[in-house]
Design an enzyme around this catalytic site. Structure first.
Site, PDB file in Angstrom:
ATOM      1  N   THR A  22       0.856  -1.194   0.000  1.00 24.78           N
ATOM      2  CA  THR A  22       0.000   0.000   0.000  1.00 24.78           C
ATOM      3  C   THR A  22       0.889   1.240   0.000  1.00 24.78           C
ATOM      4  O   THR A  22       2.085   1.153  -0.267  1.00 24.78           O
ATOM      5  CB  THR A  22      -0.987  -0.017   1.182  1.00 24.78           C
ATOM      6  OG1 THR A  22      -1.973   1.008   0.997  1.00 24.78           O
ATOM      7  CG2 THR A  22      -0.287   0.200   2.517  1.00 24.78           C
ATOM      8  N   ASN A  23       0.333   2.406   0.268  1.00 27.93           N
ATOM      9  CA  ASN A  23       1.120   3.635   0.411  1.00 27.93           C
ATOM     10  C   ASN A  23       0.450   4.516   1.462  1.00 27.93           C
ATOM     11  O   ASN A  23      -0.594   4.149   2.010  1.00 27.93           O
ATOM     12  CB  ASN A  23       1.246   4.356  -0.942  1.00 27.93           C
ATOM     13  CG  ASN A  23      -0.108   4.722  -1.495  1.00 27.93           C
ATOM     14  OD1 ASN A  23      -0.824   5.531  -0.929  1.00 27.93           O
ATOM     15  ND2 ASN A  23      -0.480   4.098  -2.611  1.00 27.93           N
ATOM     16  N   SER A  24       1.037   5.680   1.731  1.00 24.62           N
ATOM     17  CA  SER A  24       0.582   6.456   2.889  1.00 24.62           C
ATOM     18  C   SER A  24      -0.486   7.510   2.549  1.00 24.62           C
ATOM     19  O   SER A  24      -0.714   8.426   3.326  1.00 24.62           O
ATOM     20  CB  SER A  24       1.774   7.132   3.563  1.00 24.62           C
ATOM     21  OG  SER A  24       2.362   8.029   2.655  1.00 24.62           O
ATOM     22  N   SER A  25      -1.139   7.380   1.401  1.00 26.61           N
ATOM     23  CA  SER A  25      -2.210   8.333   1.080  1.00 26.61           C
ATOM     24  C   SER A  25      -3.295   8.288   2.165  1.00 26.61           C
ATOM     25  O   SER A  25      -3.726   7.215   2.580  1.00 26.61           O
ATOM     26  CB  SER A  25      -2.822   7.960  -0.279  1.00 26.61           C
ATOM     27  OG  SER A  25      -3.983   8.709  -0.500  1.00 26.61           O
ATOM     28  N   ALA A  89      -4.357   7.431  -4.749  1.00 30.31           N
ATOM     29  CA  ALA A  89      -2.992   6.948  -4.999  1.00 30.31           C
ATOM     30  C   ALA A  89      -3.069   5.421  -5.076  1.00 30.31           C
ATOM     31  O   ALA A  89      -2.669   4.721  -4.139  1.00 30.31           O
ATOM     32  CB  ALA A  89      -2.059   7.401  -3.888  1.00 30.31           C
TER      33      ALA A  89
END
Ligand code: C5P
Length: 210
Positions: A22-25, A89
């Site tokens: 995942t990512n930090s959006s 994102a």
């Protein structure tokens, strides 16, 4: 009044039942864009990956997990919409193999093979009907404006919002709003709600015809 679909937040791509990419959006930008669009009287549907924020209650909310699910839901909503703002994102890669059981450590490390996920903005940009519009975001660290304009063309966007890397998981944002053809309409900075109001003002001025 327009019907606007907003993608928001990150997506997740699972490796096994408990591990994922995942990512930090945070989804904050999508939430503020929804609020700004609702203030102008537009109808808003948010397609969001997993986030910990509350979206405006007046928006319709569709929750998804993976990039493929986000594409499917967004495509469905876009059929009856006037425009799309791609503020999400989404994960750009997904594991080729997803294990049904939790992967156990073997002492030998683990090699992941990843496939590219579909690009939601590019897919809808390429298939939009006359009168429909697509706004994308670009986050670059060098040749920022040039690369944003290239991205706008590649993804068939009508407008692109070039924003800074500091925007991720922050209360503030600093953006350039660029129209198809490459015209810089505005530089806006401040809270994400302020920036969202400026983006919606420019969408209203240049893309919403009714
Ligand atoms: O190519 P890049 O990820 O920098 O492009 C950013 C824009 O593309 C954003 O509007 C983002 O929401 C969108 N995007 C998408 N689907 C993906 C990856 C990015 O819609 N799989």
């Amino acid at each position: 009044m327009a019907t606007i679909v907003i993608t928001s937040g990150p997506t997740r791509q699972y490796l096994d039942p408990v591990r994922y990419l995942t990512n930090s959006s945070s989804g904050q930008m999508g939430s503020c864009l929804a609020e700004a669009a609702l203030e102008l009287g537009h109808r808003v549907t948010i397609v969001s990956g997993p986030v910990n924020i509350d979206y405006p209650a007046a928006a319709e909310l569709i929750r998804v997990t993976t990039t493929r699910e986000m594409l499917d839901a967004t495509q469905q909503c876009f059929e009856r919409a006037d425009g799309l703002i791609g503020a999400a994102a989404p994960c750009d890669y997904m594991p080729i193999n997803v294990s049904n059981q939790k992967l156990s450590k073997t002492g030998n490390g683990l090699q992941l093979s990843l496939l590219e996920t579909p690009d939601i903005v590019a897919t809808l940009g390429a298939s939009k009907r006359p009168g429909q519009w697509v706004v994308g975001f670009a986050l670059e660290t060098e040749d920022v404006r040039f690369r944003a304009i290239v991205k706008m063309t590649k993804k068939s966007c009508d407008m692109i919002i070039s924003n800074s890397a500091e925007a991720m998981n922050s209360q503030d944002n600093s953006v350039e709003i660029i129209l198809h053809g490459g015209r810089l309409l505005e530089q806006a900075q401040g809270s994400k709600l302020h920036v969202s109001r400026r983006i919606l003002y420019q969408i209203q001025s240049h893309l919403i015809t009714t």
